[in-house]
Structures are given as structure tokens and as C-alpha cells.
Design a protein around this motif. Structure first.
Motif, PDB file in Angstrom:
ATOM      1  N   ILE A 241      40.899 -37.794  91.899  1.00 37.85           N
ATOM      2  CA  ILE A 241      40.724 -36.737  90.909  1.00 37.85           C
ATOM      3  C   ILE A 241      41.712 -36.984  89.785  1.00 37.85           C
ATOM      4  CG2 ILE A 241      40.876 -34.243  90.473  1.00 37.85           C
ATOM      5  CD1 ILE A 241      40.185 -33.794  93.392  1.00 37.85           C
ATOM      6  N   ASP A 242      41.252 -36.855  88.559  1.00 37.42           N
ATOM      7  CA  ASP A 242      42.111 -37.093  87.406  1.00 37.42           C
ATOM      8  C   ASP A 242      43.285 -36.128  87.404  1.00 37.42           C
ATOM      9  OD1 ASP A 242      42.348 -38.557  84.702  1.00 37.42           O
ATOM     10  OD2 ASP A 242      42.611 -36.440  84.185  1.00 37.42           O
ATOM     11  N   ARG A 243      44.432 -36.644  87.007  1.00 39.99           N
ATOM     12  CA  ARG A 243      45.669 -35.873  87.027  1.00 39.99           C
ATOM     13  C   ARG A 243      45.580 -34.572  86.245  1.00 39.99           C
ATOM     14  NH1 ARG A 243      50.850 -38.917  84.804  1.00 39.99           N
ATOM     15  NH2 ARG A 243      49.886 -38.369  82.814  1.00 39.99           N
ATOM     16  N   GLY A 244      44.778 -34.529  85.189  1.00 40.63           N
ATOM     17  CA  GLY A 244      44.687 -33.323  84.363  1.00 40.63           C
ATOM     18  C   GLY A 244      43.550 -32.398  84.739  1.00 40.63           C
ATOM     19  N   ALA A 245      42.818 -32.698  85.818  1.00 40.36           N
ATOM     20  CA  ALA A 245      41.642 -31.909  86.170  1.00 40.36           C
ATOM     21  C   ALA A 245      42.022 -30.586  86.826  1.00 40.36           C
ATOM     22  CB  ALA A 245      40.747 -32.713  87.108  1.00 40.36           C
ATOM     23  N   ASP A 246      41.081 -29.657  86.820  1.00 41.34           N
ATOM     24  CA  ASP A 246      41.227 -28.381  87.513  1.00 41.34           C
ATOM     25  C   ASP A 246      40.920 -28.629  88.991  1.00 41.34           C
ATOM     26  OD1 ASP A 246      40.673 -25.886  88.757  1.00 41.34           O
ATOM     27  OD2 ASP A 246      40.184 -24.991  86.819  1.00 41.34           O
ATOM     28  N   LEU A 247      41.941 -28.626  89.825  1.00 43.93           N
ATOM     29  CA  LEU A 247      41.765 -28.996  91.226  1.00 43.93           C
ATOM     30  C   LEU A 247      40.874 -28.007  91.967  1.00 43.93           C
ATOM     31  CD1 LEU A 247      45.416 -30.124  92.120  1.00 43.93           C
ATOM     32  CD2 LEU A 247      43.446 -31.570  91.585  1.00 43.93           C
ATOM     33  N   LEU A 248      41.004 -26.732  91.652  1.00 43.71           N
ATOM     34  CA  LEU A 248      40.177 -25.734  92.329  1.00 43.71           C
ATOM     35  C   LEU A 248      38.709 -25.901  91.965  1.00 43.71           C
ATOM     36  CD1 LEU A 248      42.412 -22.544  92.028  1.00 43.71           C
ATOM     37  CD2 LEU A 248      41.938 -23.886  94.080  1.00 43.71           C
ATOM     38  N   ASN A 249      38.452 -26.243  90.725  1.00 47.91           N
ATOM     39  CA  ASN A 249      37.075 -26.472  90.292  1.00 47.91           C
ATOM     40  C   ASN A 249      36.503 -27.731  90.947  1.00 47.91           C
ATOM     41  OD1 ASN A 249      34.749 -25.881  88.506  1.00 47.91           O
ATOM     42  ND2 ASN A 249      35.321 -27.824  87.556  1.00 47.91           N
ATOM     43  N   GLU A 250      37.341 -28.750  91.104  1.00 47.37           N
ATOM     44  CA  GLU A 250      36.893 -30.022  91.676  1.00 47.37           C
ATOM     45  C   GLU A 250      36.657 -29.920  93.187  1.00 47.37           C
ATOM     46  OE1 GLU A 250      36.256 -33.058  90.399  1.00 47.37           O
ATOM     47  OE2 GLU A 250      36.641 -32.504  88.305  1.00 47.37           O
ATOM     48  N   LEU A 251      37.513 -29.216  93.898  1.00 44.55           N
ATOM     49  CA  LEU A 251      37.484 -29.231  95.357  1.00 44.55           C
ATOM     50  C   LEU A 251      37.093 -27.897  95.993  1.00 44.55           C
ATOM     51  CD1 LEU A 251      40.757 -31.270  96.024  1.00 44.55           C
ATOM     52  CD2 LEU A 251      38.400 -32.094  96.154  1.00 44.55           C
ATOM     53  N   GLY A 252      37.383 -26.807  95.321  1.00 40.26           N
ATOM     54  CA  GLY A 252      37.118 -25.492  95.891  1.00 40.26           C
ATOM     55  C   GLY A 252      38.285 -25.000  96.730  1.00 40.26           C
ATOM     56  N   ARG A 253      38.400 -23.699  96.873  1.00 37.69           N
ATOM     57  CA  ARG A 253      39.474 -23.105  97.661  1.00 37.69           C
ATOM     58  C   ARG A 253      39.318 -23.475  99.136  1.00 37.69           C
ATOM     59  NH1 ARG A 253      41.996 -19.088  94.561  1.00 37.69           N
ATOM     60  NH2 ARG A 253      40.831 -18.603  92.644  1.00 37.69           N
ATOM     61  N   GLU A 254      40.446 -23.557  99.806  1.00 41.62           N
ATOM     62  CA  GLU A 254      40.491 -23.817 101.246  1.00 41.62           C
ATOM     63  C   GLU A 254      39.639 -25.035 101.626  1.00 41.62           C
ATOM     64  OE1 GLU A 254      40.158 -20.385 103.715  1.00 41.62           O
ATOM     65  OE2 GLU A 254      41.352 -19.137 102.371  1.00 41.62           O
ATOM     66  N   SER A 255      39.957 -26.169 100.986  1.00 43.82           N
ATOM     67  CA  SER A 255      39.170 -27.389 101.182  1.00 43.82           C
ATOM     68  C   SER A 255      39.929 -28.521 101.857  1.00 43.82           C
ATOM     69  CB  SER A 255      38.638 -27.877  99.831  1.00 43.82           C
ATOM     70  OG  SER A 255      39.706 -28.020  98.903  1.00 43.82           O
ATOM     71  N   VAL A 256      41.259 -28.375 102.019  1.00 42.81           N
ATOM     72  CA  VAL A 256      42.046 -29.445 102.643  1.00 42.81           C
ATOM     73  C   VAL A 256      42.992 -28.853 103.680  1.00 42.81           C
ATOM     74  CG1 VAL A 256      41.945 -30.786 100.491  1.00 42.81           C
ATOM     75  CG2 VAL A 256      43.985 -29.462 101.012  1.00 42.81           C
ATOM     76  N   GLU A 257      43.303 -29.667 104.686  1.00 40.26           N
ATOM     77  CA  GLU A 257      44.248 -29.212 105.708  1.00 40.26           C
ATOM     78  C   GLU A 257      45.702 -29.466 105.322  1.00 40.26           C
ATOM     79  OE1 GLU A 257      40.446 -29.606 107.988  1.00 40.26           O
ATOM     80  OE2 GLU A 257      41.480 -30.946 106.604  1.00 40.26           O
ATOM     81  N   VAL A 258      45.936 -30.547 104.559  1.00 38.81           N
ATOM     82  CA  VAL A 258      47.306 -30.965 104.251  1.00 38.81           C
ATOM     83  C   VAL A 258      47.421 -31.345 102.782  1.00 38.81           C
ATOM     84  CG1 VAL A 258      49.105 -32.695 104.722  1.00 38.81           C
ATOM     85  CG2 VAL A 258      47.744 -31.768 106.618  1.00 38.81           C
ATOM     86  N   VAL A 259      48.528 -30.970 102.153  1.00 35.44           N
ATOM     87  CA  VAL A 259      48.895 -31.442 100.809  1.00 35.44           C
ATOM     88  C   VAL A 259      50.205 -32.205 100.916  1.00 35.44           C
ATOM     89  CG1 VAL A 259      49.703 -30.760  98.523  1.00 35.44           C
ATOM     90  CG2 VAL A 259      47.682 -29.652  99.506  1.00 35.44           C
ATOM     91  N   ILE A 260      50.225 -33.419 100.359  1.00 37.95           N
ATOM     92  CA  ILE A 260      51.436 -34.234 100.254  1.00 37.95           C
ATOM     93  C   ILE A 260      51.802 -34.275  98.774  1.00 37.95           C
ATOM     94  CG2 ILE A 260      52.429 -36.524 100.568  1.00 37.95           C
ATOM     95  CD1 ILE A 260      51.867 -35.054 103.205  1.00 37.95           C
ATOM     96  N   ASP A 261      52.935 -33.666  98.422  1.00 36.13           N
ATOM     97  CA  ASP A 261      53.257 -33.437  97.013  1.00 36.13           C
ATOM     98  C   ASP A 261      54.590 -34.073  96.626  1.00 36.13           C
ATOM     99  OD1 ASP A 261      53.080 -32.424  94.434  1.00 36.13           O
ATOM    100  OD2 ASP A 261      53.865 -30.451  94.972  1.00 36.13           O
ATOM    101  N   VAL A 262      54.579 -34.799  95.530  1.00 39.55           N
ATOM    102  CA  VAL A 262      55.821 -35.298  94.926  1.00 39.55           C
ATOM    103  C   VAL A 262      55.921 -34.872  93.466  1.00 39.55           C
ATOM    104  CG1 VAL A 262      56.030 -37.288  96.463  1.00 39.55           C
ATOM    105  CG2 VAL A 262      54.748 -37.523  94.330  1.00 39.55           C
ATOM    106  N   VAL A 263      55.018 -34.005  93.030  1.00 39.90           N
ATOM    107  CA  VAL A 263      54.906 -33.659  91.616  1.00 39.90           C
ATOM    108  C   VAL A 263      55.465 -32.280  91.321  1.00 39.90           C
ATOM    109  CG1 VAL A 263      53.302 -33.271  89.704  1.00 39.90           C
ATOM    110  CG2 VAL A 263      52.964 -35.214  91.251  1.00 39.90           C
ATOM    111  N   GLY A 264      55.082 -31.268  92.102  1.00 39.35           N
ATOM    112  CA  GLY A 264      55.557 -29.914  91.835  1.00 39.35           C
ATOM    113  C   GLY A 264      55.038 -29.382  90.513  1.00 39.35           C
ATOM    114  N   GLY A 265      55.874 -28.661  89.779  1.00 44.17           N
ATOM    115  CA  GLY A 265      55.502 -28.147  88.474  1.00 44.17           C
ATOM    116  C   GLY A 265      54.429 -27.077  88.522  1.00 44.17           C
ATOM    117  N   SER A 266      53.622 -27.005  87.484  1.00 43.26           N
ATOM    118  CA  SER A 266      52.691 -25.894  87.294  1.00 43.26           C
ATOM    119  C   SER A 266      51.514 -25.902  88.260  1.00 43.26           C
ATOM    120  CB  SER A 266      52.173 -25.888  85.852  1.00 43.26           C
ATOM    121  OG  SER A 266      51.473 -27.092  85.576  1.00 43.26           O
TER     122      SER A 266
END
Length: 362
Positions: A241-266
């Protein structure tokens, strides 16, 4: 000290002399050679990776007075930053940085078998005595001198022998990025068949997390710039998914079990909304900014787990060595630079045009 060959009295090294810009990196060829103490080994460093933590420390980003993204002061430092290390304790200058070390043992201290001399090793970057508390951990290249030098000292128990045909640059890509990624996956308990979202998927930690999550049999979604998407898919992402995309629009709510994050921010709030009930969020970086907004209702009504990950679990590094030796992972080396071009290497790192790791060679 026991040594198999004559060693020089002095060595090349890069000293960090204070918080600030690139001018705080002092390349020298007359630094005294360190000597291993009891339980330690002396390593002739062959290659060392460049990491966010090196730049974060130089610019003073770990200071609680700083709210900016790491890019803001990458070249010049951050005005108003206080002298805090990652642990909150004042940082001591000068310091030889560098969390990633690949090399060979050339001498050993008291209590270490002389048979270790000559071993090709990777240094586990977070040191903690066996059974010790998290608060006792120290970071290679932070609380003690690290890998941005021809020779470095490390505890013998954290210098892991590795038997493979990889280049020095490839091996030096492993310690910091891959241990951070594997630690997050381990803490989150990612299992085969689960879906995981990886932010910053083209960077050092992110690309490691993509490979390591795929190795576990997970479905992997990587967030990366469009021009890097093909490379992220090539190392194991099922979808990008493109870095600037709307993640909720792309994937939908409650769509993944795990998030691995190194970005944080908004995007933090979006990431929590993506998690299924009982989902796990693991974080080991905040390159887009450390200050986030949290709706506690999202956290407790969905029974989420938020996992901060710095000190690695005892199984993580031995597991990584076994993955290397069995050929189950392969790092991406974006570029290499000689040690005396560390400023150019950090400039390239800050541009974020690369995929994988930037490595210094000796």
C-alpha cells in the motif's frame, strides 16, 4: 589479553563529539586500540550498518523536549534538544557509535577460550547480563563504544559465531534491523495464517520484518512508497500500500491481527483501527514523529495489546543466526561506503531513496 597475532596500538574510528550536525562526526586514525576485559572479546570489524539510532543520538532526538520527526534535524541537529540517550540517561561524549558489527575475533579477555580467536561473528547489539532486568540493558555504540571503528570490544556471550558464505556487508545488515524486527514479531506472537501490516516496509527494519513475517507463514502487507512497492513484494509482501494512502479505505477496519510499526506519527490512530479485536501493535521506532493521539476507547474496547520493543528477547539473536545458516533469510544491501565517508552514508540514509540497508566497509 590473549591474541593470535600482533595488534596495532592505534586504529581508525569515527567519534561522535556532541549533539548536532555532521560536523560532530570526527574521523580519526589515531584512536587507541581497546582491550578486552574479563568475559570480553576484541573484534576486527569488517563492516558496520548505518541505523536510525545513530542519527537519533547525534541530533538529540531521544530528548523528551523533541517532538519532531527524525528527518527534521538529520543534517544539522535539533534546536532545543537536551542531552538524553535512548534510556533517558545523559549521553557521554566522545563516543564511537555503531550498533551493527560483523568481523572476526582477534583477541580474548580473561575467562574466554582462546579457541574463539579467528571466529567470524555478529554482535548482538543490546547487552544484558543473563537473567538481568530490562533496566540494566546497554546498547552497543551508545552506552559503550561500538562498530564505527576498526576494532571493537563486546561481551563474548553477545558475539555470536556465524557460519555462512554471505558477504561482510550482508552480515552487517543483520544485528540492529533484524533483531528489532524479529523481536517485535516475537513479542506480538505472530503466527502462521495471521495478517500483519508492516509500516516503513522498504527500510532496514521494515524490510527485515517483511521477510521474517513471511518466514513465519503470515500474510504480509507492506506500506511503502509506490516506487519501492515491487521490491517489497519481491522479498515477501503479499500486498503493498502506498505510504500516502488512506489505510482504512484500502483495508477496512479490523482487518489485521498484528501491526509492526517503525513510523509512528499521524497514522497511529489508523493503525489501531485496522487491528482486529485482541490485536497486537508492536513498535520500535517513530521516524514520522514520537507524539501520537490515542483514543483509549479504541484500546480497551477492542482488548488491544500495545508493545514497546527495544531490549530483545533472549531467543531472538540465536534464532536469527540459525535462519542465516539455514538460508531462510537474505538481507537487502542498498549501498556501501568506506568508513571515512560516514557523512555521505548518513546523507544517503536520510534521503530515504534506498531499499534495505546502507553499510560502512573497513
Amino acid at each position: 589479553m590473549s591474541a593470535a597475532l600482533a595488534l596495532p596500538e592505534r586504529m581508525r574510528a569515527v567519534l561522535l563529539t556532541g549533539n548536532g550536525g555532521f560536523d560532530k562526526l570526527d574521523c580519526r586514525d589515531d584512536e587507541l586500540l581497546p582491550r578486552p576485559g574479563p568475559g570480553e572479546v576484541l573484534i576486527r570489524v569488517a563492516a558496520a550498518g548505518v541505523n536510525n539510532t545513530d542519527i537519533n543520538t547525534r541530533i538529540g532526538w531521544y530528548s523528551k523536549a523533541v517532538a519532531e520527526a527524525t528527518q527534521v534535524g538529520g543534517a544539522s541537529g535539533i534546536a532545543g534538544a537536551e542531552n538524553d540517550g535512548w534510556s533517558g540517561v545523559a549521553f557521554h561524549f566522545p563516543r564511537i557509535q555503531g550498533a551493527d558489527a560483523c568481523g572476526r575475533i582477534v583477541a580474548v579477555g580473561e575467562g574466554v577460550a582462546a579457541s574463539r580467536i579467528g571466529s567470524r561473528v555478529l554482535v548482538e547489539p543490546v547487552f544484558r547480563a543473563e537473567g538481568a532486568a530490562l533496566a540494566s540493558a546497554i546498547y552497543f555504540g551508545s552506552e559503550i563504544d561500538g562498530a564505527f571503528a576498526e576494532y571493537a570490544v563486546a561481551p563474548s556471550r553477545h558475539a555470536h559465531a556465524v557460519d555462512c558464505a554471505w558477504s561482510d556487508a550482508e552480515l552487517a545488515s543483520i544485528p540492529c534491523a533484524y533483531s528489532a524486527a524479529e523481536n517485535m514479531l516475537t513479542r506480538a506472537g505472530l503466527a502462521a495464517g495471521e495478517t500483519v501490516l508492516v509500516t516503513g516496509a522498504s527500510g532496514g527494519v521494515g524490510s527485515a520484518a517483511v521477510q521474517l513475517a513471511k518466514r513465519r507463514g503470515a500474510r504480509v502487507i507492506g506500506v511503502a512508497r509506490a516506487d519501492k512497492a515491487a521490491a517489497v513484494r519481491a522479498i515477501g509482501a503479499d500486498r503493498t500500500i502506498d505510504r500516502g494512502a488512506d489505510l482504512l479505505n484500502e483495508l477496512g477496519r479490523e482487518s489485521v491481527e498484528v501491526v509492526i510499526d517503525v513510523v509512528g506519527g499521524s497514522q497511529f490512530d489508523e493503525l489501531l483501527q485496522l487491528l482486529k479485536r485482541g490485536g497486537r501493535y508492536a513498535v520500535a521506532g517513530a521516524i514520522a514523529g514520537p507524539i501520537v493521539s490515542l483514543d483509549l476507547r479504541t484500546l480497551y474496547l477492542k482488548d488491544l495489546r500495545l508493545l514497546g520493543c527495544t531490549v530483545i528477547e533472549p531467543t531472538v539473536f540465536p534464532n536469527l543466526v540459525s535462519y542465516i545458516e539455514r538460508g531462510e533469510i537474505r538481507p537487502l544491501v542498498a549501498a556501501t561506503y568506506p568508513l571515512n565517508e560516514i557523512v555521505a552514508a548518513q546523507q544517503a540514509f536520510l534521503e530515504k531513496a534506498h531499499i534495505g540497508k546502507i553499510v560502512l566497509l573497513f
